[in-house]
Design a protein around this motif. Structure first.
Motif, PDB file in Angstrom:
ATOM      1  N   MET A  56       0.990  -1.442   0.354  1.00  0.00           N
ATOM      2  CA  MET A  56      -0.496  -0.035  -0.019  1.00  0.00           C
ATOM      3  C   MET A  56       1.086   1.284   0.383  1.00  0.00           C
ATOM      4  N   GLU A  62      -1.984   5.436   6.225  1.00  0.00           N
ATOM      5  CA  GLU A  62      -0.990   5.054   6.778  1.00  0.00           C
ATOM      6  C   GLU A  62      -0.735   5.545   8.158  1.00  0.00           C
ATOM      7  N   TYR A 260      -6.831  -4.874   6.429  1.00  0.00           N
ATOM      8  CA  TYR A 260      -6.572  -4.171   5.086  1.00  0.00           C
ATOM      9  C   TYR A 260      -6.890  -5.126   4.584  1.00  0.00           C
ATOM     10  N   ALA A 273      -2.899  -6.945   8.722  1.00  0.00           N
ATOM     11  CA  ALA A 273      -1.740  -7.258   9.131  1.00  0.00           C
ATOM     12  C   ALA A 273      -1.899  -7.663  10.584  1.00  0.00           C
ATOM     13  N   ARG A 315       8.516  -6.914  10.712  1.00  0.00           N
ATOM     14  CA  ARG A 315       8.997  -6.085  10.160  1.00  0.00           C
ATOM     15  C   ARG A 315      10.688  -4.397  11.497  1.00  0.00           C
ATOM     16  N   ARG A 340       6.616   0.095   9.203  1.00  0.00           N
ATOM     17  CA  ARG A 340       5.402  -0.051   8.516  1.00  0.00           C
ATOM     18  C   ARG A 340       5.712   0.073   6.310  1.00  0.00           C
TER      19      ARG A 340
HETATM   20  N1  GLY Z   1       2.567  -1.198   6.735  1.00  0.00           N
HETATM   21  C1  GLY Z   1       1.446  -1.837   6.584  1.00  0.00           C
HETATM   22  C2  GLY Z   1       1.494  -3.271   7.690  1.00  0.00           C
HETATM   23  O1  GLY Z   1       2.232  -3.233   8.244  1.00  0.00           O
HETATM   24  O2  GLY Z   1       1.298  -3.762   8.389  1.00  0.00           O
END
Ligand code: GLY
Length: 386
Positions: A56, A62, A260, A273, A315, A340
């Motif tokens: 995305m 976000e 999402y 997520a 992440r 993210r």
């Molecule tokens: N940018 C989407 C996530 O980290 O889930």
């Protein structure tokens, strides 16, 4: 001052990029474009957080409260995507799944609607386009949405790309510059990085080393303020004979929980997520259950699909959710901690990193925001100041 002044007459030298996720690959590609002789090391390119990412490009949806230094970076990077795609795959944006279609954010119930309205006010105050839509209008846009949703917001400037296809294009362009070997450490002489040592003991010297290693720390590199924030993410495919459920990215709030659903060109759906800091790299049963449950509440047809992939990746999180990009010594630049936002921030992050390698001027506010040493300093209010 950590940024070294330009050295007049310095010849172009080899650059080693360590790490071939989205940041390492886009940085290497930019450096190649600028005429550098680049080698990228990664035993498994594009297989970390990049592989899980939904892609995305969402500078509006976000955003979260209290990150004013991050917002302009997100907007600026999103603005740069079309140019990056056009230069990488001229005239073939669809091949990398670059879809400048809007994102629709929907609310499950009235409390979610209120939370969404507050966020919409923040987005509008930042100059981001956000158009409130009724439940009926949202369902006219996406007929698979549940009749009971409490309306939503259309975000025309939140787009998407397919990170796997984007990385495939980058790997194709970089070709044999990408070497599938593990870097075990950096080489240093008199406190200056001079190259890398591979896991098999081989040494490769270079004028510049760029670390795009995500969460991986290397011996000899100062430790950075990074922590793993795990995310579980799912891939769904339509069952035989059924049509794709969605035509644009749908995000939602379901009793306060974000979810999402990102449709791909092939009809599949990426559902994400979770956000976990439990140090467990295995898919969470509860996480998968919640994702499917929340996705189903917004888009009931989700239950008619097939679950074809469950993936968990970490992440690289930082204390303020902003990346760590800067020069660590005259031969070493770091670019990590994208949390993210690795896919969204790739155009900007790779440009700043390439500028640092080039010793080109970089906007000082951006450099200060991204400074990898910013957590080394005591907080201004610490120490009992009145
Ligand atoms: N940018 C989407 C996530 O980290 O889930």
């Amino acid at each position: 001052m950590r940024i070294m002044p330009p050295e007049e007459g310095t010849p172009l030298a080899d650059v080693i990029v360590v790490g071939a996720g989205i940041i390492g690959l886009t940085t290497a590609w930019r450096l190649v474009e600028r005429g550098w002789d680049v080698t990228v090391y990664d035993p498994a390119p594009a297989s970390g957080a990049t592989r899980a990412a939904a892609g995305m490009l969402a500078p509006a949806s976000e955003i979260v409260w209290g990150q004013p230094s991050l917002y302009p970076l997100m907007v600026e990077s999103a603005r740069r995507y079309a140019d990056l795609v056009e230069r990488l795959v001229p005239g073939r944006a669809a091949d990398v799944g670059y879809l400048p279609t809007e994102t629709l954010v929907v609310a499950f119930d009235h409390a979610d609607r209120a939370a969404l309205d507050e966020l919409t006010a923040l987005q509008a105050s930042l100059g981001l386009r956000a158009v409130r839509v009724s439940s009926l209008a949202a369902r006219r846009l996406e007929s698979a949405l549940a009749p009971g949703i409490a309306g939503g917001v259309s975000l025309p400037d939140d787009h998407q790309i397919d990170p796997r296809a984007l990385c495939a294009a980058l790997l194709e362009v970089l070709g044999d510059r990408v070497i599938r070997s593990e870097v075990a450490g950096i080489l240093r002489e008199e406190d200056i990085t001079t190259g890398v040592r591979l896991a098999d003991g081989a040494e490769h010297r270079s004028g510049q080393v760029v670390l795009c290693t995500g969460l991986t720390s290397l011996p000899g590199v100062p430790s950075l303020a990074l922590r793993p924030v795990y995310g579980d993410i799912l891939r769904l495919e339509p069952s035989r004979g059924t049509r794709p459920l969605l035509t644009r990215t749908v995000r939602g709030l379901v009793r306060g929980r974000p979810v999402y659903l990102v449709p791909r060109r092939d009809g599949s759906l990426v559902v994400g997520a979770t956000t976990r800091e439990d140090d467990d790299p295995r898919p969470s049963t509860e996480g998968v259950h919640r994702l499917l449950d929340d996705a189903w509440r917004l888009v009931p047809g989700v239950l008619d699909t097939r679950l074809v992939e469950t993936m968990t990746r970490a992440r690289p999180g930082t204390p303020d959710d902003i990346p760590l990009v800067g020069r660590l010594d005259p031969g070493l630049v770091v670019s990590t901690g994208y949390f993210r936002h690795g896919i969204l921030l790739a155009p900007l992050g790779s440009k700043v990193t390439a500028d640092l390698v080039d010793r080109a001027p970089v906007d000082p506010v951006t450099l200060a925001t991204l400074d990898p040493h910013r957590f080394d300093r005591p907080h201004p209010t610490a120490g009992g100041a009145p």
